[in-house]
Each structure stands twice: as structure tokens, then as C-alpha cells.
Design a protein around this motif. Structure first.
Motif, mmCIF file in Angstrom:
data_model
loop_
_atom_site.group_PDB
_atom_site.id
_atom_site.type_symbol
_atom_site.label_atom_id
_atom_site.label_comp_id
_atom_site.label_asym_id
_atom_site.label_seq_id
_atom_site.Cartn_x
_atom_site.Cartn_y
_atom_site.Cartn_z
ATOM 1 N N ASN A 96 -21.946 9.672 -11.779
ATOM 2 C CA ASN A 96 -21.578 10.730 -12.916
ATOM 3 C C ASN A 96 -22.599 11.758 -12.982
ATOM 4 O O ASN A 96 -22.604 12.957 -13.097
ATOM 5 N N GLU A 99 -22.771 13.839 -9.957
ATOM 6 C CA GLU A 99 -21.712 14.850 -10.237
ATOM 7 C C GLU A 99 -22.028 15.958 -11.043
ATOM 8 O O GLU A 99 -21.682 17.229 -10.828
ATOM 9 N N LYS A 100 -22.437 15.878 -12.026
ATOM 10 C CA LYS A 100 -22.835 16.665 -13.106
ATOM 11 C C LYS A 100 -23.823 17.580 -12.726
ATOM 12 O O LYS A 100 -23.818 18.741 -12.833
ATOM 13 N N SER A 101 -24.786 17.231 -11.823
ATOM 14 C CA SER A 101 -25.988 18.170 -11.024
ATOM 15 C C SER A 101 -25.331 18.761 -9.820
ATOM 16 O O SER A 101 -26.060 19.534 -9.246
ATOM 17 N N GLU A 102 -23.990 18.437 -9.686
ATOM 18 C CA GLU A 102 -23.206 19.218 -8.405
ATOM 19 C C GLU A 102 -23.738 18.936 -6.939
ATOM 20 O O GLU A 102 -23.746 19.312 -6.130
ATOM 21 N N ILE A 103 -24.532 17.463 -7.027
ATOM 22 C CA ILE A 103 -24.986 17.181 -5.852
ATOM 23 C C ILE A 103 -24.012 16.335 -5.119
ATOM 24 O O ILE A 103 -24.055 16.325 -3.858
ATOM 25 N N ALA A 105 -19.421 15.038 -5.293
ATOM 26 C CA ALA A 105 -18.147 15.552 -5.717
ATOM 27 C C ALA A 105 -17.305 14.586 -5.330
ATOM 28 O O ALA A 105 -17.609 13.704 -4.287
ATOM 29 N N GLU A 107 -13.343 13.186 -4.187
ATOM 30 C CA GLU A 107 -12.470 13.970 -3.617
ATOM 31 C C GLU A 107 -11.348 12.680 -3.435
ATOM 32 O O GLU A 107 -11.716 11.556 -3.295
ATOM 33 N N THR A 121 -22.218 17.404 -1.681
ATOM 34 C CA THR A 121 -21.592 18.691 -1.558
ATOM 35 C C THR A 121 -22.912 19.647 -0.839
ATOM 36 O O THR A 121 -23.789 19.157 -0.614
ATOM 37 N N LYS A 123 -24.737 21.549 -2.005
ATOM 38 C CA LYS A 123 -26.098 21.667 -3.029
ATOM 39 C C LYS A 123 -26.743 20.215 -2.400
ATOM 40 O O LYS A 123 -28.046 20.504 -2.646
#
Length: 169
Positions: A96, A99-103, A105, A107, A121, A123
Motif C-alpha cells: 500500500n 502503491e501510494k508512492s506510485e512505485i 501498481a 494489476e 511501475t 517510476k
């Protein structure tokens, strides 16, 4: 949580005097080896924490992103938990935050539409590329103080210790 440990390790004689008052059969060399090992491990962990904090990571989060880098098709949360030896609840919290840091994702799993996999990701990949040139030279520099023979011997000892961890339980 703060990592507390002695800044100065007592000598074998000091350990022997103190320990023998509590447990007369105490062997000072084993006690000293244990304290020295714990000090080195704690110092390494503190240095890892400080290094990864620059990138808004922890050693645990770094471990997860490296596992995902090695597995570009992604891993299910249960697989990640199993690979790092933590509970599903612990891995969920780490996922979580990443994911919040967009590191990472989530799927949908390609074979089971009810499940999902975690993937790195772009990123996350960029973060690895950013920290690797600083991280790997530090590791190589630290271990360069030992010869190849010393590293091989140390690895043999550490593997033996790891296999016998049950003796501490």
C-alpha cells in the motif's frame, strides 16, 4: 523503532566476570562473538536505514522493489510475503505504501481475474536506476576490506549460523 545497542562492547574478561555471576558456565568467547556480531549487524542496519531514507524507502521496501525488478511479470502479494518471510498483513502495508508512492501498481492476474499481481511501475524502475549508482559502490567498498578468501570463509560461517538459527528459539 530505534535500534538500541551498546556503542562500546565489553572485553571478553568483562563479559566473563559479569556473565559468570549470573550463569557460571558462560563462555566469554561465545558471548563476545555474539555481541560483536550483533553490533556489526545493527550498525549495518542503521546505515541501510539512513541510506534508503534519502529515497523515501526502507530496507524492506527496497527488498520488495528489487524482487519486483527481478520478476517483471509481477508477483502476487502472497508470493511476496513468502519470499521475504512476513505475514500477508505486513506485506499489504508495504504494498500500500509503495502503491501510494506510485512505485508499484496492482494489476489483474492474467490467469485468475479475481486475483492481482504487484508490478514495478516506470517510476519504480527509475528509482532503482537513481539509487543503484550510490548503493552498489557502498556495498562493494564495505566488502572490499576483506579478501576473497575471507569472504568465502565468512559466507561459510554465516550459512552455518543461518541453518542453525533454531538453536536460539
Amino acid at each position: 523503532m530505534a535500534k538500541l545497542f551498546l556503542t562500546t562492547i565489553p572485553s571478553q574478561e568483562e563479559l566473563h566476570q559479569t556473565a559468570c555471576q549470573i550463569f557460571p558456565e558462560a563462555e566469554p568467547l561465545s558471548l563476545y562473538s555474539n555481541l560483536l556480531f550483533r553490533k556489526v549487524a545493527t550498525d549495518i542496519e542503521i546505515n541501510y536505514d539512513n541510506f534508503f531514507a534519502q529515497f523515501d524507502l526502507s530496507p524492506g521496501r527496497f527488498t520488495l522493489i528489487m524482487l519486483l525488478k527481478k520478476n517483471p511479470a509481477g508477483l502476487m502479494p502472497s508470493e511476496l510475503a513468502q519470499k521475504v518471510g512476513v505475514t500477508q498483513a505486513t506485506i499489504s502495508g508495504l504494498i500500500n505504501s509503495l502503491e501510494k508512492s506510485e512505485i508499484v501498481a496492482r494489476e489483474t492476474h492474467e490467469k485468475d481475474g479475481r486475483a492481482f499481481v504487484i508490478k514495478l511501475t516506470p517510476k519504480g524502475n527509475a528509482l532503482i536506476q537513481k539509487l543503484a549508482p550510490e548503493w552498489y559502490p557502498r556495498i562493494m567498498g564495505f566488502w572490499a576490506q576483506l579478501t576473497q578468501e575471507e569472504k568465502t570463509t565468512l559466507n561459510t560461517i554465516l550459512e552455518k549460523m543461518s541453518k542453525n538459527m533454531h538453536l536460539l528459539k
